[in-house]
Design a protein around this motif. Structure first.
Motif, mmCIF file in Angstrom:
data_model
loop_
_atom_site.group_PDB
_atom_site.id
_atom_site.type_symbol
_atom_site.label_atom_id
_atom_site.label_comp_id
_atom_site.label_asym_id
_atom_site.label_seq_id
_atom_site.Cartn_x
_atom_site.Cartn_y
_atom_site.Cartn_z
ATOM 1 N N ARG A 91 0.934 59.769 75.518
ATOM 2 C CA ARG A 91 2.349 60.045 75.402
ATOM 3 C C ARG A 91 2.988 59.288 76.548
ATOM 4 N NH1 ARG A 91 3.078 65.371 73.303
ATOM 5 N NH2 ARG A 91 1.955 66.169 75.086
ATOM 6 N N GLN B 238 0.872 64.021 81.120
ATOM 7 C CA GLN B 238 2.093 63.232 81.003
ATOM 8 C C GLN B 238 3.033 63.964 80.081
ATOM 9 O OE1 GLN B 238 0.796 59.435 79.552
ATOM 10 N NE2 GLN B 238 0.938 58.696 81.637
ATOM 11 N N ARG C 234 13.407 74.818 75.343
ATOM 12 C CA ARG C 234 12.436 75.344 74.397
ATOM 13 C C ARG C 234 12.212 76.833 74.614
ATOM 14 N NH1 ARG C 234 7.988 71.534 75.825
ATOM 15 N NH2 ARG C 234 9.543 69.950 76.024
ATOM 16 N N ARG D 156 2.538 62.083 69.061
ATOM 17 C CA ARG D 156 1.582 61.421 69.963
ATOM 18 C C ARG D 156 1.478 59.959 69.561
ATOM 19 N NH1 ARG D 156 -2.932 65.091 71.240
ATOM 20 N NH2 ARG D 156 -1.977 67.095 71.726
ATOM 21 N N ARG E 170 -3.798 67.610 75.609
ATOM 22 C CA ARG E 170 -2.365 67.405 75.838
ATOM 23 C C ARG E 170 -1.523 68.612 75.461
ATOM 24 N NH1 ARG E 170 -1.003 62.286 77.071
ATOM 25 N NH2 ARG E 170 0.670 63.433 78.036
ATOM 26 N N CYS F 228 0.550 72.182 75.695
ATOM 27 C CA CYS F 228 1.589 72.548 76.651
ATOM 28 C C CYS F 228 1.006 73.227 77.896
ATOM 29 C CB CYS F 228 2.580 73.495 75.987
ATOM 30 S SG CYS F 228 3.835 74.070 77.127
HETATM 31 C C1 HEM Z 1 8.395 78.629 74.233
HETATM 32 C C2 HEM Z 1 8.182 77.733 75.165
HETATM 33 C C3 HEM Z 1 7.457 76.422 75.000
HETATM 34 C C4 HEM Z 1 6.970 75.833 73.868
HETATM 35 C C5 HEM Z 1 7.023 76.357 72.431
HETATM 36 C C6 HEM Z 1 6.341 74.582 74.275
HETATM 37 C C7 HEM Z 1 5.721 73.712 73.396
HETATM 38 C C8 HEM Z 1 5.148 72.513 73.779
HETATM 39 C C9 HEM Z 1 4.482 71.608 72.877
HETATM 40 C C10 HEM Z 1 4.294 71.824 71.386
HETATM 41 C C11 HEM Z 1 4.049 70.537 73.603
HETATM 42 C C12 HEM Z 1 3.268 69.321 73.060
HETATM 43 C C13 HEM Z 1 1.779 69.664 73.034
HETATM 44 C C14 HEM Z 1 0.903 68.675 72.301
HETATM 45 O O1 HEM Z 1 1.242 67.502 72.164
HETATM 46 O O2 HEM Z 1 -0.203 69.066 71.851
HETATM 47 C C15 HEM Z 1 4.455 70.757 74.983
HETATM 48 C C16 HEM Z 1 4.206 69.895 76.017
HETATM 49 C C17 HEM Z 1 4.571 70.150 77.311
HETATM 50 N N1 HEM Z 1 5.133 71.306 77.825
HETATM 51 FE FE1 HEM Z 1 5.719 72.911 76.747
HETATM 52 N N2 HEM Z 1 6.467 74.448 75.631
HETATM 53 C C18 HEM Z 1 7.146 75.548 76.119
HETATM 54 C C19 HEM Z 1 7.441 75.825 77.433
HETATM 55 C C20 HEM Z 1 7.087 75.035 78.492
HETATM 56 C C21 HEM Z 1 7.289 75.381 79.892
HETATM 57 C C22 HEM Z 1 7.897 76.702 80.377
HETATM 58 C C23 HEM Z 1 6.827 74.330 80.624
HETATM 59 C C24 HEM Z 1 6.753 74.129 82.131
HETATM 60 C C25 HEM Z 1 6.962 75.017 83.039
HETATM 61 C C26 HEM Z 1 6.334 73.309 79.694
HETATM 62 C C27 HEM Z 1 5.818 72.087 80.059
HETATM 63 C C28 HEM Z 1 5.320 71.156 79.183
HETATM 64 C C29 HEM Z 1 4.838 69.830 79.582
HETATM 65 C C30 HEM Z 1 4.849 69.242 80.998
HETATM 66 C C31 HEM Z 1 4.352 69.202 78.412
HETATM 67 C C32 HEM Z 1 3.738 67.814 78.281
HETATM 68 C C33 HEM Z 1 2.224 67.961 78.372
HETATM 69 C C34 HEM Z 1 1.501 66.621 78.157
HETATM 70 O O3 HEM Z 1 2.115 65.685 77.688
HETATM 71 O O4 HEM Z 1 0.312 66.548 78.456
HETATM 72 N N3 HEM Z 1 6.493 73.789 78.423
HETATM 73 N N4 HEM Z 1 5.109 71.973 75.072
#
Ligand code: HEM
Length: 392
Positions: free
Chosen positions: A101, A200, A213, A276, A332, A334
């Protein structure tokens, strides 16, 4: 004038012949056999089939072309997987090809979640304080405005703990500091796994994105919960009682609350399309996927199970069951999942415990808006009435 005309004809003929020569070359080039796609238009590809709510357009196409199809967004191929088995093939069997990503790096450490529990507690109390105020003044509440404060908790946790600012507006505060300290060490490691992970994130403003979100999920959960309040409240009262607020440690003992949150994430995924990039060519179900941008939609398959209050339907939201992937899966997935789940559960439980909520107009309007984090189209407006008062 005549000379000008003949020059224009020569240039035009040149362009036309170049076009046909290129077409001829591309015809003889070996092409990857992509999954099926609907009829494309020249230049725009399938843009005419994609509406404002992209996930819904993919869902409609998947009814004819499931489980794997591709659409051309201009000249960019997008592979869409729309059922659990296809998602599993991509995300588990061929995970190595789809870990890419773009842009910013973020780091998470499971231990930090406990250390920063006080911030979450403070934010939930702030929200309750605001609701008590509204209840006293008999004012209406709007979910967006009330939850804006609590939605910043993730960002605070990313920053807090810095030496000079406890709410951490310094670059080296909290998780951001941990990121700073470990970035170089982690980058040298070959396997980026374990409790410390280098990740990332996509998007120009990842902090705004994840705050939105979580905020959207809490709002939608409040709207969904209103229909099932009585049972959920009875559960909270029998487990926690009426003498104290629900704590994070109580959450595992509240299965109905879990079901409500799970169903909310299933019916209204905060992130309906997870995209992705494929970083290496691979073969999935006989189709050759070239190393180009790739996407899959969780929408098509996440709505199969039925609403079942009172018992969990045996599917978890933590990336093990490919029917329901609100937080993604694999390397990857969340990194904010545990934080988001803790906050959603405790916020919801506390609001249910302390207030009687009624919606202006009687029914919550659940139409989806548009945007990557899928907000609701209509704001939730209601009137809170205090049931129990815990705050001074
Ligand atoms: C209801 C709340 C949330 C939902 C539904 C959600 C959902 C997701 C999803 C679906 C992804 C992509 C995962 C994948 O490609 O397999 C993601 C990535 C990510 N989320 Fe969340 N998220 C939420 C809250 C948060 C919070 C609170 C944080 C940080 C404090 C966060 C930080 C991140 C980060 C940094 C990524 C990128 C990870 C990567 O690229 O390796 N998310 N999230």
């Amino acid at each position: 004038m005549k000379g000008l005309f003949s020059w224009a004809t020569v240039v035009l003929l040149g362009f036309v012949s170049l076009f046909f020569i290129m077409k001829l070359f591309s015809y003889f080039q070996p092409k990857p056999s992509l999954p099926p796609s609907p009829m494309a238009l020249p230049v725009i590809g399938h843009f005419h089939l994609i509406g404002y709510r992209v996930h819904q357009s993919f869902h409609k196409l998947s009814a004819i072309l499931r489980p794997l199809f591709h659409v051309m967004l201009g000249s960019v191929p997008f592979i869409v997987a729309s059922d659990a088995a296809a998602a599993r093939d991509i995300l588990r069997e061929h995970e190595k090809c789809f870990v890419d990503r773009k842009t910013a790096e973020t780091i998470t450490r499971t231990g930090s979640l406990k250390e920063l529990q006080w911030i979450r507690k403070e934010e939930v109390r702030k929200l309750l304080g605001l609701l008590y105020e509204k209840a006293e003044r008999r004012q209406e509440w709007t979910s967006g405005r009330l939850l804006r404060g609590s939605a910043t908790t993730g960002d605070q946790m990313m920053n807090s703990g810095g030496s000079d600012d406890c709410h951490g507006h310094t670059e080296r505060g909290g998780l951001r500091r941990i990121l700073w300290e470990h970035r170089s060490a982690a980058a040298q490691k070959e396997g980026r796994q374990g409790s410390l992970q280098l990740r990332q994130s996509d998007g120009a403003d990842p902090r705004g994105g994840r705050a939105a979100r979580k905020e959207n999920s809490v709002k939608t959960a409040v709207a969904e919960t209103i229909h099932h309040l009585r049972d959920a409240r009875r559960e909270i009262e029998s487990v926690v009682g009426l003498s104290r607020l629900v704590e994070e440690s109580d959450v595992p003992n509240l299965p109905l609350l879990h079901t409500i949150v799970k169903e909310t994430l299933r019916l209204h995924p905060a992130f309906p399309i997870i995209s992705r990039h494929s970083n290496a060519p691979c073969k999935i179900r006989g189709y050759s996927i070239p190393p180009t941008p790739e996407s899959r939609s969780t929408f098509g398959f996440s709505r199969r199970c039925s609403w079942s209050v009172g018992r969990s339907f045996g599917v978890d939201v933590k990336g093990q069951h490919f029917h329901l992937l609100p937080f993604g899966t694999g390397r990857r997935m969340c990194p904010g999942m545990s934080l988001a789940l803790q906050l959603i559960h405790t916020t919801l439980a506390n609001v249910m415990q302390c207030f009687e909520l009624s919606i202006v107009g009687g029914m919550a309007e659940m139409t989806e808006g548009h945007g990557a984090s899928l907000p609701r189209a209509h704001r939730l407006v209601g009137t809170p009435k205090a049931r129990i008062k815990f705050l001074p």
